[in-house]
Design a protein around this motif. Structure first.
Motif, short mmCIF file in Angstrom:
data_model
loop_
_atom_site.label_atom_id
_atom_site.label_comp_id
_atom_site.label_asym_id
_atom_site.label_seq_id
_atom_site.Cartn_x
_atom_site.Cartn_y
_atom_site.Cartn_z
N THR A 82 0.84 -1.20 0.00
CA THR A 82 0.00 0.00 0.00
C THR A 82 0.88 1.25 0.00
O THR A 82 2.06 1.19 0.36
CB THR A 82 -0.94 0.03 1.22
OG1 THR A 82 -0.17 -0.21 2.41
CG2 THR A 82 -2.02 -1.02 1.11
N GLU A 121 -2.99 2.22 10.02
CA GLU A 121 -3.23 0.85 10.50
C GLU A 121 -4.67 0.45 10.27
O GLU A 121 -4.97 -0.68 9.86
CB GLU A 121 -2.88 0.74 11.99
CG GLU A 121 -1.39 0.85 12.27
CD GLU A 121 -0.56 -0.17 11.51
OE1 GLU A 121 -0.98 -1.34 11.44
OE2 GLU A 121 0.49 0.21 10.96
N TYR A 122 -5.60 1.37 10.49
CA TYR A 122 -7.02 1.07 10.29
C TYR A 122 -7.35 0.92 8.81
O TYR A 122 -7.90 -0.09 8.36
CB TYR A 122 -7.88 2.18 10.91
CG TYR A 122 -9.30 2.16 10.40
CD1 TYR A 122 -10.21 1.20 10.85
CD2 TYR A 122 -9.75 3.09 9.46
CE1 TYR A 122 -11.51 1.17 10.37
CE2 TYR A 122 -11.04 3.07 8.98
CZ TYR A 122 -11.92 2.11 9.44
OH TYR A 122 -13.21 2.08 8.95
N SER A 125 -5.45 -1.96 6.85
CA SER A 125 -6.03 -3.26 7.18
C SER A 125 -7.35 -3.47 6.45
O SER A 125 -7.64 -4.56 5.95
CB SER A 125 -6.23 -3.37 8.69
OG SER A 125 -6.92 -4.56 9.02
N THR A 126 -8.17 -2.41 6.37
CA THR A 126 -9.45 -2.50 5.66
C THR A 126 -9.24 -2.84 4.20
O THR A 126 -9.91 -3.70 3.62
CB THR A 126 -10.21 -1.17 5.78
OG1 THR A 126 -10.45 -0.88 7.16
CG2 THR A 126 -11.54 -1.23 5.04
N THR A 128 -6.63 -4.28 2.68
CA THR A 128 -6.11 -5.63 2.41
C THR A 128 -7.18 -6.69 2.67
O THR A 128 -7.20 -7.72 2.00
CB THR A 128 -4.86 -5.92 3.26
OG1 THR A 128 -5.15 -5.70 4.64
CG2 THR A 128 -3.71 -5.02 2.84
N GLN A 129 -8.07 -6.45 3.64
CA GLN A 129 -9.17 -7.39 3.84
C GLN A 129 -10.12 -7.39 2.65
O GLN A 129 -10.66 -8.43 2.25
CB GLN A 129 -9.94 -7.03 5.13
CG GLN A 129 -9.18 -7.36 6.41
CD GLN A 129 -8.72 -8.81 6.47
OE1 GLN A 129 -9.48 -9.73 6.17
NE2 GLN A 129 -7.46 -9.02 6.82
N TRP A 140 1.16 -12.41 0.95
CA TRP A 140 0.93 -11.44 2.03
C TRP A 140 2.11 -11.38 3.00
O TRP A 140 2.29 -10.37 3.69
CB TRP A 140 -0.35 -11.78 2.78
CG TRP A 140 -1.59 -11.57 1.97
CD1 TRP A 140 -2.46 -12.52 1.53
CD2 TRP A 140 -2.11 -10.32 1.50
NE1 TRP A 140 -3.48 -11.96 0.80
CE2 TRP A 140 -3.30 -10.61 0.77
CE3 TRP A 140 -1.69 -8.99 1.60
CZ2 TRP A 140 -4.06 -9.61 0.16
CZ3 TRP A 140 -2.46 -8.00 1.00
CH2 TRP A 140 -3.62 -8.32 0.29
N GLU A 143 4.19 -8.37 2.24
CA GLU A 143 3.47 -7.10 2.10
C GLU A 143 4.36 -5.92 2.48
O GLU A 143 5.09 -5.97 3.48
CB GLU A 143 2.22 -7.10 2.97
CG GLU A 143 1.36 -5.85 2.80
CD GLU A 143 0.11 -5.88 3.67
OE1 GLU A 143 -0.58 -4.84 3.72
OE2 GLU A 143 -0.16 -6.92 4.28
#
Length: 951
Positions: A82, A121-122, A125-126, A128-129, A140, A143
């Motif tokens: 990212t 971080e929030y 994570s969203t 990649t999910q 992964w 990453e």
């Protein structure tokens, strides 16, 4: 393994993905026994929220390629990551702070950056999910994030190297400046559109009095407020109106400063009065003129776009647009305003803030793109050469011209941004020079090294680090090698990932960032590593809505790929689309549109249906109109495949399917007796496998989707399964074994063939089908071999026979429909002019699929029946049904009128030159096919009517 009665994506997708990931199936390959390596770098999405449809499309394309090459036995790496997205992310976090009543200045740089890391971080994570929900299968464990410690170290190392090579420098240049953010922005962040404005004509009097009766010149401008920065007036050298004035001076209105009249071919004599003002510090074109003519650069604005002390006292401190009004008033009062006309002007606005951007002369850091490097070639020259010599190719090829044009006209790259979030520039200033025009500075890997360099130059005082950060595109330009853990000692010191996966195989990207990202990756990678970053660049279009409009939050037509996978209620969709809108009218307008488009919300299509939709729309060189009806159709396609697998398993599990190794070869004994139908589907499978390989190698995902759809739906499901039912019911034991074997083996291979596009359903079905087909040699379908066509198994004779059988069945079905026979009404079928042995071989299939009671070969058809006659496969076919003469004439006459109308409509479209030239080629071809079909049907109707008239 028992399959559920119906296909339910929600029940299989997430558990299956967790299993794939935990089993390590996505990890990069480093097997020395594998001859080929295949790598894709994931374009790193910004950590600014959630994935959009463009990401979903891009992920589908990349994952399809990666799964294909993984199954093909290559060492594979799909490198995920990212991007910190400097300006975009900082804005998001500042808006969150605003809701708390805070500003970043109140928090201070250190505390503010802590908040940004929390957001990263929030959001990261969203994102990649969401990728996982789409079925993406990158490694992964590898990453990366553009501000990871390792990647940040590469940023500093390359910056220092380029600076010491003379390819990075600090200078005062004109940049796009956002007065609200108080930072330079890249061209990609500029939205320039025509807006209503005015063209002001202003009298600039000659400083030394009239010349040949001329008292001055009339200057036309769209920006009167910048006249205080004028350092010349400019005319075209061939303009007879002004040639005698070139070299004279004028008095600058309101400032009473003398400035020269110069000549330059940059002037358009037809624009306005043909005489323009030159403001080098506030216009990009004028900046170039100023450099050519050695004009002074007078900056008249502060960084907040208010006028500074370089203007007359009455205008100081005014906002630029307030100043515009005051300047115009003052010019009018002094009789210097000649004319004001409405004018459409291109207005540049920041895409993040919407404010009008200002060309601003500021101290910035630049990469020199055309200056020769130590090896004698510039960054731009190297980037052009590797494309010109074929080391890197663009697909479609026409984007090569765009790439070449940009690099040929390239300017030095402004890499500094006046932000807090990002890679801080590794330069330290002498503290005592702070605020000076040309401070002493030292570029170094860290402050200790900077202090040593300063001491060597005789300065031992305190140092202050440059507060600016690097343009996000700088770290992104290093992505091809920074993600592979490059160090400055490369290639003397390397690692397996760098050795195997640089250059990568293909970059999948949109055309809008060819210059901003693709070209810069090529420049930086070729210069820093001596290798190209990638071999192929697959350029796809933008995802638009069904009407072809760009998806945007302001229009309320944005779709979230996860909503298409899981479904979303109308209320939730409206809330999502209107969330955050400050304008109540706009929010209601978007809500109304949403209610109209999706009155029942969006149903759950599942990831496979969405991926197949993306693949089917991936036509080269075109923007993509995304239509939810496609998702519906491909969800039905998945259901079809699921039901086919259930049928096959119900008819093969627990049965002798002729799969044991000791059993005789299919064509050498009575144990297995393959019909022409079995050989046909195997032959068609070989062709489908060959086409799939061709389409994947050519990046034609739309054609790949068509091949899969037509083979699975049309040939395997609609034809072979129905014909197999006949063989299972009526065939000998050897024929039934052969049918079961064919059902299983073709289905198992088809699942592997389709897996890269629709991974979830194919894995689930393969786990059930492969053991029964004796083909489960690996734990997962993604590790099973991708099917390779076997040309020797193509059976032309079986394909020809099947073509005849399909034509006969289709024609008989057609005449059944014409005659209005009910589905359960079975009557004999008479045929003449057709081989009796072939008719006998075809009979069981025709009886079952065309719903006839028997097939009888006769010397000639009985005319007294008056029934319609179908011509197919060289024979004439008639249902043995007595027809009412007058009723049949009436029916045929009505059908004739309908066909005549359809033909006229199609001919009208094809006679319309605008339709033929502007409509997509596929649409025009479809219309021609319709015309041919209607014409053929009309001929059959006319022949039938003529036959009836003879009675």
């Amino acid at each position: 393994m028992e399959l559920e009665k119906s296909f339910n994506p929600a029940a299989i997708e997430q558990p299956l993905y967790r299993h794939w990931e935990s089993a390590g199936y996505f990890k990069a390959g480093f097997d020395p026994d594998k001859k080929r390596a295949y790598c894709i770098l994931m374009p790193p999405p910004n950590v600014t929220g959630t994935l959009h449809m463009g990401h979903g499309f891009n992920q589908t394309i990349m994952d399809t390629l990666i799964r294909w090459r993984r199954m093909s036995g290559d060492n594979v790496l799909w490198q995920p990551g990212t991007d910190h997205a400097g300006i975009a992310t900082q804005i998001v976090v500042e808006r969150l702070l605003e809701k708390e009543g805070l500003t970043r200045q109140e928090l201070g740089r250190e505390k503010f950056l802590e908040r940004v890391w929390q957001w990263k971080e929030y959001s990261g994570s969203t994102i990649t999910q969401q990728m996982r929900r789409l079925g993406s299968s990158p490694d992964w464990s590898r990453e990366r994030f553009t501000m990871d410690e390792g990647l940040s170290r590469v940023v500093i190392q390359t910056f220092v190297r380029l600076y010491r090579e003379g390819l990075i420098y600090r200078g005062k240049r004109l940049v796009n400046w956002d007065p609200k953010l108080k930072t330079a922005v890249s061209d990609l962040e500029v939205n320039a559109e025509e807006e209503d404005s005015f063209l002001w004509s202003i009298h600039y009097p000659l400083a030394d009095g009239p010349v040949d009766g001329v008292e001055g010149v009339i200057v036309a401008t769209t920006r009167p407020e910048t006249l205080f920065g004028d350092t010349a007036v400019m005319v075209h050298p061939d303009d007879e109106r002004y040639r005698h004035l070139i070299g004279k001076t004028v008095l600058l209105p309101l400032a009473h400063r003398r400035i020269p009249i110069i000549a330059d071919e940059a002037v358009d004599p037809t624009f306005g009065t043909g005489c323009v003002k030159v403001t080098p510090a506030h216009d990009f074109n004028d900046f170039a003129v100023g450099q050519r003519h050695n004009l002074p650069m007078i900056n008249i604005m502060r960084l907040d776009a208010h006028l500074n002390d370089n203007v007359p006292e009455p205008f100081r401190g005014l906002d630029r647009f307030v100043a515009r009004e005051r300047v115009v008033e003052a010019l009018k009062e002094q009789g210097l305003l000649v004319d004001v006309k409405p004018h459409r002007a291109m207005i540049p606005r920041g895409d993040r803030t919407g404010v009008v951007l200002e060309p601003m002369l500021t101290d910035q850091w630049f990469v020199a793109t055309t200056k020769p490097a130590p090896d004698g070639k510039s960054l731009a020259q190297k980037a052009l050469e590797v494309v010109d010599n074929g080391e890197i190719r663009f697909i479609p090829e026409n984007w090569t011209n765009t790439y070449r044009q940009w690099l040929t006209n390239i300017q030095d790259w402004c890499i500094s941004r006046q932000l807090w979030w990002g890679h801080q520039i590794p330069a330290w200033y002498a503290a005592e020079d702070e605020g000076k025009e040309n401070p002493r500075f030292w570029v170094a890997h860290d402050e200790t090294e900077a202090a040593q360099l300063a001491a060597a130059d005789g300065y031992t005082g305190p140092l202050v680090r440059d507060p600016d950060v690097l343009d996000t595109w700088y770290s992104s330009a290093l992505w091809p090698f920074s993600t592979l853990d490059w160090t400055p000692e490369y290639p003397a010191r390397s690692n397996p990932a760098l050795d195997l996966y640089l250059p990568s195989s293909v970059l999948v990207t949109g055309f809008d960032i060819i210059f901003f990202w693709v070209a810069r990756m090529v420049m930086m990678t070729t210069h820093i590593t001596g290798k190209i970053p990638f071999r192929d660049v697959y350029v796809h279009g933008l995802i638009r809505d069904a009407e072809g409009q760009k998806m945007s939050k302001s229009k309320g037509n944005v779709l979230d790929p996860i909503d298409l996978i899981d479904g979303i209620s109308l209320d939730a969709l409206i809330e999502k689309r209107t969330f955050g809108l400050m304008n109540p009218k706009q929010a209601e307008s978007i809500a109304a549109r949403t209610r109209k488009e999706f009155p029942n919300g969006i149903p759950a299509f599942g990831a496979d249906a969405l991926r197949f939709t993306f693949a089917s729309l991936a036509s080269p060189g075109r923007d993509i109109k995304f239509d939810l009806n496609r998702c519906e159709g491909y969800r039905n396609f998945c259901n079809k495949l699921w039901n086919a697998a259930r049928f096959v398993l119900m008819n093969t599990e627990g049965h002798d399917c002729g799969l044991a190794d000791h059993q005789p070869n299919a064509c050498q004994g009575e144990y297995l007796d393959f019909s022409f139908v079995d050989r046909w589907i195997v032959s068609r499978l070989q062709r489908a496998e060959h086409e799939a390989d061709q389409h994947l190698n050519a990046y034609r995902f739309d054609l790949l989707a068509r091949t899969l759809y037509e083979f699975i739906w049309d040939e395997y499901c609609d034809w072979y399964l129905e014909l197999a039912k006949v063989q299972l019911k009526n065939g000998t034991a050897a024929q039934q074994r052969a049918t079961r074997r064919t059902l299983l083996r073709v289905l198992e291979a088809t699942l592997r063939l389709a897996h890269p596009v629709i991974p979830f359903i194919t894995e689930t079905l393969w786990q059930a089908v492969a053991p029964v087909a004796a083909r489960k040699t690996t734990d997962s379908i993604m590790l099973a071999p991708y099917p390779v066509a076997q040309p020797e198994r193509i059976d032309e004779a079986a394909e020809a026979a099947m073509a005849d059988l399909k034509a006969i069945i289709n024609e008989v079905r057609s005449i059944r429909t014409q005659m209005g026979l009910k589905p359960g009404e079975r009557v004999p079928l008479l045929v003449t002019g057709f081989d009796a042995a072939q008719a006998e071989r075809f009979a069981p299939y025709i009886e079952a699929l065309a719903r006839v009671s028997a097939v009888r070969v006769v010397p000639e058809l009985p005319e007294q029946l008056l029934a319609p006659v179908a011509v197919a496969a060289g024979g004439q076919w008639m249902l043995e049904v007595t027809v009412d003469l007058e009723a049949e004439k009436a029916r045929l006459t009505k059908e004739r009128q309908r066909l005549t109308n359809e033909i006229a409509r199609a001919q009208g479209k094809l006679a319309n030159e605008a339709f033929v030239t502007r409509a997509p080629a596929a649409v025009v071809a479809q219309e021609r096919e319709r015309l041919a079909k209607f014409t053929e049907e009309l001929a059959q109707i006319d022949a039938q009517l003529a036959r009836l008239e003879r009675r």
